[in-house]
Design an enzyme around this catalytic site. Sequence first.
Site, mmCIF file in Angstrom:
data_model
loop_
_atom_site.group_PDB
_atom_site.id
_atom_site.type_symbol
_atom_site.label_atom_id
_atom_site.label_comp_id
_atom_site.label_asym_id
_atom_site.label_seq_id
_atom_site.Cartn_x
_atom_site.Cartn_y
_atom_site.Cartn_z
ATOM 1 N N HIS A 363 132.605 12.990 85.133
ATOM 2 C CA HIS A 363 131.164 12.959 85.401
ATOM 3 C C HIS A 363 130.234 13.850 84.667
ATOM 4 O O HIS A 363 128.827 13.617 84.831
ATOM 5 C CB HIS A 363 130.750 13.219 86.930
ATOM 6 C CG HIS A 363 131.326 12.270 87.844
ATOM 7 N ND1 HIS A 363 130.949 11.235 88.508
ATOM 8 C CD2 HIS A 363 132.832 12.332 88.572
ATOM 9 C CE1 HIS A 363 131.476 10.572 89.435
ATOM 10 N NE2 HIS A 363 132.753 11.226 89.300
ATOM 11 N N LYS A 555 115.266 14.736 91.069
ATOM 12 C CA LYS A 555 116.671 14.908 90.566
ATOM 13 C C LYS A 555 116.982 16.493 90.650
ATOM 14 O O LYS A 555 116.228 17.265 90.585
ATOM 15 C CB LYS A 555 116.960 14.342 89.242
ATOM 16 C CG LYS A 555 116.252 14.932 88.101
ATOM 17 C CD LYS A 555 116.445 14.231 86.667
ATOM 18 C CE LYS A 555 116.201 12.817 86.799
ATOM 19 N NZ LYS A 555 116.988 11.843 86.271
ATOM 20 N N ARG A 556 118.074 16.888 90.530
ATOM 21 C CA ARG A 556 118.618 18.250 90.699
ATOM 22 C C ARG A 556 118.022 18.921 89.309
ATOM 23 O O ARG A 556 117.760 18.329 88.330
ATOM 24 C CB ARG A 556 120.209 18.449 90.599
ATOM 25 C CG ARG A 556 120.903 18.404 91.487
ATOM 26 C CD ARG A 556 120.437 19.388 92.831
ATOM 27 N NE ARG A 556 120.806 20.776 92.600
ATOM 28 C CZ ARG A 556 121.685 21.456 93.053
ATOM 29 N NH1 ARG A 556 122.505 20.673 94.216
ATOM 30 N NH2 ARG A 556 122.137 22.521 92.721
ATOM 31 N N LYS A 561 118.159 18.138 81.857
ATOM 32 C CA LYS A 561 117.372 16.781 82.468
ATOM 33 C C LYS A 561 115.737 16.847 82.056
ATOM 34 O O LYS A 561 115.119 16.282 82.378
ATOM 35 C CB LYS A 561 117.519 16.780 84.072
ATOM 36 C CG LYS A 561 119.049 16.596 84.547
ATOM 37 C CD LYS A 561 119.218 16.663 86.177
ATOM 38 C CE LYS A 561 120.536 16.684 86.396
ATOM 39 N NZ LYS A 561 121.110 15.193 86.772
ATOM 40 N N THR A 663 122.059 8.003 88.675
ATOM 41 C CA THR A 663 122.030 7.054 89.469
ATOM 42 C C THR A 663 120.677 6.721 90.162
ATOM 43 O O THR A 663 120.146 5.517 90.598
ATOM 44 C CB THR A 663 123.103 7.085 90.593
ATOM 45 O OG1 THR A 663 123.095 8.541 90.919
ATOM 46 C CG2 THR A 663 124.556 6.768 90.052
ATOM 47 N N LYS A 667 118.062 3.473 91.537
ATOM 48 C CA LYS A 667 117.411 3.438 92.745
ATOM 49 C C LYS A 667 115.825 3.186 92.441
ATOM 50 O O LYS A 667 115.137 2.159 93.131
ATOM 51 C CB LYS A 667 117.588 4.380 93.469
ATOM 52 C CG LYS A 667 119.072 4.705 94.076
ATOM 53 C CD LYS A 667 119.511 6.002 94.291
ATOM 54 C CE LYS A 667 121.024 6.489 94.297
ATOM 55 N NZ LYS A 667 121.237 7.792 94.620
HETATM 56 C C1 LIG Z 1 131.773 22.907 89.341
HETATM 57 C C2 LIG Z 1 130.647 22.762 89.514
HETATM 58 C C3 LIG Z 1 130.170 21.124 89.307
HETATM 59 C C4 LIG Z 1 129.921 20.750 90.560
HETATM 60 C C5 LIG Z 1 129.412 19.437 90.481
HETATM 61 C C6 LIG Z 1 129.615 18.647 89.290
HETATM 62 C C7 LIG Z 1 129.233 17.268 88.960
HETATM 63 C C8 LIG Z 1 130.256 16.545 88.111
HETATM 64 C C9 LIG Z 1 127.943 16.928 88.678
HETATM 65 C C10 LIG Z 1 127.414 15.829 88.804
HETATM 66 O O1 LIG Z 1 126.882 15.426 89.941
HETATM 67 N N1 LIG Z 1 127.403 14.965 87.744
HETATM 68 C C11 LIG Z 1 126.772 13.880 87.721
HETATM 69 O O2 LIG Z 1 127.477 12.659 88.428
HETATM 70 C C12 LIG Z 1 126.751 11.377 88.532
HETATM 71 C C13 LIG Z 1 127.708 10.281 89.245
HETATM 72 O O3 LIG Z 1 128.408 9.945 88.410
HETATM 73 C C14 LIG Z 1 125.977 11.000 86.947
HETATM 74 O O4 LIG Z 1 125.443 9.926 87.631
HETATM 75 C C15 LIG Z 1 125.255 12.138 86.473
HETATM 76 O O5 LIG Z 1 124.752 11.780 85.291
HETATM 77 C C16 LIG Z 1 126.059 13.434 86.565
HETATM 78 O O6 LIG Z 1 125.464 14.511 86.141
HETATM 79 C C17 LIG Z 1 129.859 19.415 88.117
HETATM 80 C C18 LIG Z 1 130.457 20.863 88.159
#
Ligand SMILES: CCc1ccc([C@H](C)CC(=O)N[C@@H]2O[C@H](CO)[C@@H](O)[C@H](O)[C@H]2O)cc1
Length: 823
Positions: A363, A555-556, A561, A663, A667
């Site tokens: 992701h 968004k976060r 971003k 995503t 929406k």
């Molecule tokens: C280890 C800390 C950590 C926590 C969460 C993440 C996630 C992968 C971050 C995340 O939410 N990525 C998002 O995933 C979405 C679903 O596929 C995508 O639509 C977003 O572009 C992506 O940033 C990475 C590292």
Amino acid sequence: PRTGEHTRTGLSKAALKQDFLDNLFYIQGRFREVASPHDLYMAAAFTTRDRLLKHWVESAQVFKTSHARTVCYLSAEYLLGPHLATNLVNLGIMETAHEASKELGLDLEAILEEEEEPGLGNGGLGRLAACFMESLSTCQIPAIGYGIRYEFGIFDQAIEDGWQVEKTDNWLRNGNPWEIPRPRIRFAVGYGGYTESYRDERGQTRRRWQPALVINGMAYDTPILGYRTANANLLRLWKAEATCSFDFQAFNTGDYYGAVHASIQAETISKVLYPNDEPEAGKELRLKQQYFFVSCSVQDMIRLHLNTVGPLETFAEKFVIQLNDTHPALAVVELMRLLLDEHAMSWEQAWDITHRTFCYTNHTLLPEALETWSVSLFERLLPRHLELIYEINRRFLDEVRMRFLGDEARVWRMSLIAEGSERRVRMANLAVVGSRAVNGVAKLHSKLVKTMLFKDFADLWPDRFHNVTNGVTPRRFMVVANPRLSKLITRTCGHDHWIRDLELLRELEAHVDDAGFQAEWRAVKYAAKRDLVEWMQQTTDIRLDPESLFDVQAKRFHEYKRQHLKVLHVIRCYQQIKQGQTQDLVPRAFIFGGKAAPGYFMAKLMIKLINAVGAVINNDPQVNGWIRVAFLPNFNVKNSQRLYPAADLSEQISLAGKEASGTGNMKFSMNGALTIGTLDGANVEIREAVGAENFFLFGMTAEEALQRQITGYRPWEFYQNDPELKSDIDLINSGLFSHGDTQLFRPLTDNLINHDPFMVLADYRAYLDCQKTVSDTYKDRERWTRMSIFNVARIGRFSSDRAIREYAEHIWKVEPRVIDPVT
Ligand SMILES: CCc1ccc([C@H](C)CC(=O)N[C@@H]2O[C@H](CO)[C@@H](O)[C@H](O)[C@H]2O)cc1
């Protein structure tokens, strides 16, 4: 209730009313007059749950007896959102519930507001897992979602003096009617200790692990119902507890802390969600959490297999496991450990089963988000798993050496172990080596995963790499969030089949030039904007003008971003208005939303800057007739459902190549907002689907950004050569937005001028030019409405149903299992 209809599962108004009053009495122990809003919500929740359970129990029975091939989705996060409304829609009784509550003198909207949402996730990854669980049921694919039942989810965000303040999310304080505790489903999970060789009963030398600490994981089950189908899948979340929750001996000796020490220590493992969204914390507790739910889940699958199918040789036929990023990647090693150590399989057989069982979704490309754990931590916490990782690596690197003779650099890059001062285990490499399928979450992202992130692996196993572009569930993000729009679409199309087959939205194109339809379309948007204005007035005391263009970035917070690029646009508008140059402008409301990881300084400073700029603009009579700025606090699933229907413009402005998919972009489009964005993630495919003429594109492509990075990017040149850019940044440094404090935002502006890793300054001019086009277009209401209708009519492929069908066909090789005809 109708004759023969059971009050506890009947779908008629009478049955709902009766069951509601029964549940209020028998479960809440309340009668109407003294019931609190929370009692009313709980009664409504149990009334709805009664009808869910019927489908859930029947589904479980059919899946069990039919040995249905089952998808197991392993995710450290599930951003589920409130349950009640979606369950009423998926049962097809939302209207009936409205009528029943009216007749009981209740306000269903107020009851829905009561629900505390389970915020067991950070952002995109967690919400995707929730959308996928709902679509798996709707597409009638047998599935189990496995995760962690955090006692405290993502923090609630308050904004105090413009700063984010984190509040503990005690979501379970009023109980959770949607889960069923499973005290009989408990598994032991070990940590630490040592490994040893021994002779088994057949005289074979084998390895075993003697953990120093053993805790228990207990299951809590939540039914996930599909839309208008009898299929309901299981979400099984694990809670950590001590094997012995109270040490009476210690208590007898007066060591009261000692008596509860073990259980406190154990429970910390599922106590709280790590609020980081990308930057990797690398904390020991995080690894303990990951191993905890992975071990419980794999043990549970083996139990289910032995109880239903039998010998483990056919495990990979019965189960396919999807790893939601690397957070559950330890499952590859845990399955090997259990097949080898507990079920005496040979390495070859165990590896064959393991490799054919796992699939991995990536992701993010951000290097800082790729998880690695120190070998020393593994030695201490998971010594047996480290042994197995070494053996997996030894055999894998032999294959690499054979295939790429003499290419030791490649061996070094592909190894599961990163050599160097501190040796670390590369979880992404482990996930790729242990899986038969690896996919990205949008076409561009999957290409970069194959050509950049895992190039070496793609050279070795090209067919292992796939793409499945993300999707979102239209039930929550259209039908529940935007009932007015959904009703207009159903009336216009003359059916509601679009809710389960979103491509049918194309039928709206036939009405795009119908002035009456256009007017109704605008009225629906305007009503949603008015609702948001009311809610923002109550929560933030900021009054927005529903006539103005609602320009939304939610968004976060993360530098890639580029929320700071959006702020530069806001400041540019401010300066233009102050200079009386309003010809290119339309009245706008700049609405921001999103949480920052508590330890992410720059992200928190961006939130402060937005609120600081907003405070000046909103209180300046010379400009606040033109523009206003609002920060929507505590952006979560519930509040997002207020925002998507009210947005005119969706900001998807990440640096191309950085946002894996996004995503929220889908929406917003589904709710008729137009997108201003870069060719990044799924924006590329959204623009393809809705038509370039219905999308506001700007900025460098991923290729151009990469080239600029390689050839050397000098942001200060943009600052010096673009007077408007310079004056906008200088205005921040002037202290105007910080009560004269010229240092407060220095870290941010210095970073932009000197480093600017996400090339905000390079895209600034193109972005502003594009925003001028947006304003011009908004002045032409009919044209804007047409573009908005096309954005909805052509968004069908971004349903999570389509994504799930693609996973099922191309990656999981699993068939739907219809429980009974769709009601
Ligand atoms: C280890 C800390 C950590 C926590 C969460 C993440 C996630 C992968 C971050 C995340 O939410 N990525 C998002 O995933 C979405 C679903 O596929 C995508 O639509 C977003 O572009 C992506 O940033 C990475 C590292």
